[in-house]
Design an enzyme around this catalytic site. Structure first.
Site, PDB file in Angstrom:
ATOM      1  N   GLU A   1       0.818  -1.202   0.000  1.00 47.55           N
ATOM      2  CA  GLU A   1       0.000   0.000   0.000  1.00 47.55           C
ATOM      3  C   GLU A   1       0.860   1.264   0.000  1.00 47.55           C
ATOM      4  O   GLU A   1       0.486   2.283  -0.603  1.00 47.55           O
ATOM      5  CB  GLU A   1      -0.935  -0.005   1.213  1.00 47.55           C
TER       6      GLU A   1
ATOM      7  N   HIS B   1       1.721   2.102  -3.553  1.00 50.31           N
ATOM      8  CA  HIS B   1       0.623   2.818  -4.214  1.00 50.31           C
ATOM      9  C   HIS B   1       0.662   4.303  -3.850  1.00 50.31           C
ATOM     10  O   HIS B   1       0.589   5.181  -4.723  1.00 50.31           O
ATOM     11  CB  HIS B   1      -0.731   2.248  -3.778  1.00 50.31           C
TER      12      HIS B   1
END
Length: 266
Positions: free
Chosen positions: A59, A62
């Site tokens: 994450e 991202h």
């Protein structure tokens, strides 16, 4: 964009992440040295902690890519601190992925970061933001499998070798599943910017259910067999045998009676 657009405290590594990293280090040491009275408990904690760390890095990739692509809001949302509790919801970020591992030895994606796509210009940037997460799993898998394809296993204790093999399986499954072009998964995010408006509008309602749909399909025996045949083919090419991943999963499930084969295999 650069990280100068975020405050220093928005990029400070979270104590939660550091705590999980410490658990991984201590239980990895316990697995390596045989210090733990029950090796399976150490393997479970080591693999679980490493898996959560990989989710955080997934994450973070991202968010970091989004930051450099124009979304400066990711810092204020806590996405750059590597805190798993800041990625959508604790149950989605930690509990469900760990349950997937326990129930089926499958590395399914967990939490998610909310990207303000209106701040980002260019279809390539949108695709790269989606691809950054599973590419992190690919990198994690390369690190886990390196001792196998580099033939550097001399002196590596059997329990640690099995744990590393199982962790590699989780990373490979996570990478492959994330790259599926299914709404709600990163693979769809890669191709979505290149689809027509009508197609995207028709597929949008299915995005919240994409992950559950994939998980349900993997419970079908024929699809499950085909999927894991593919996974084991990839791992075998990297020097990891199916027996090693099986024994890693067997150790991981310490609450069950262990398979004698895994304690006797050379």
């Amino acid at each position: 964009m650069t990280t100068a657009t975020t405050r220093h405290d928005e990029r400070r590594i979270s104590p939660v992440f550091l705590g999980i990293l410490a658990v991984m280090a201590v239980t990895g040491w316990a697995t390596w040295t045989g210090f733990a009275a029950r090796p399976g408990v150490a393997v479970f904690l080591f693999v679980t902690a490493a898996w959560i760390i990989s989710l955080c890095l997934h994450e973070y990739a991202h968010a970091r890519t989004a930051l450099h692509s124009g979304d400066i809001t990711v810092g204020a949302k806590g996405y750059l601190t590597l805190n798993p509790l800041r990625y959508t919801h604790a149950a989605l970020s930690i509990v469900l992925p760990v349950l997937f591992v326990i129930m089926g030895g499958i590395g399914l994606p967990g939490g998610a970061v909310f990207i303000e796509h209106s701040r980002i210009r260019g279809r390539w940037r949108h695709s790269l933001i989606s691809a950054a997460g599973p590419l992190t799993n690919v990198l994690f898998a390369a690190v886990c499998t390196a001792p196998f394809w580099l033939h550097a296993l001399d002196g590596v204790p059997l329990e640690f070798r099995y744990a590393l093999a199982f962790l590699a399986l989780l990373q490979v499954t996570a990478a492959l599943l994330n790259f599926l072009p299914v709404p709600g998964l990163d693979g769809y995010g890669v191709i979505e910017p290149w689809l027509s408006y009508n197609i995207k509008r028709q597929l949008a309602p299915y995005a919240p259910f994409g992950l559950l749909f994939v998980f349900a399909l993997l419970w079908l025996p024929s699809l499950n067999q085909a999927f894991f045949d593919l996974i084991h083919s990839v791992l075998q090419a990297l020097g990891i045998s199916e027996d090693e991943t099986y024994c890693g999963y067997d150790l991981f499930r310490f609450w069950r009676e262990s398979d004698p084969y895994c304690t006797l295999s050379p």
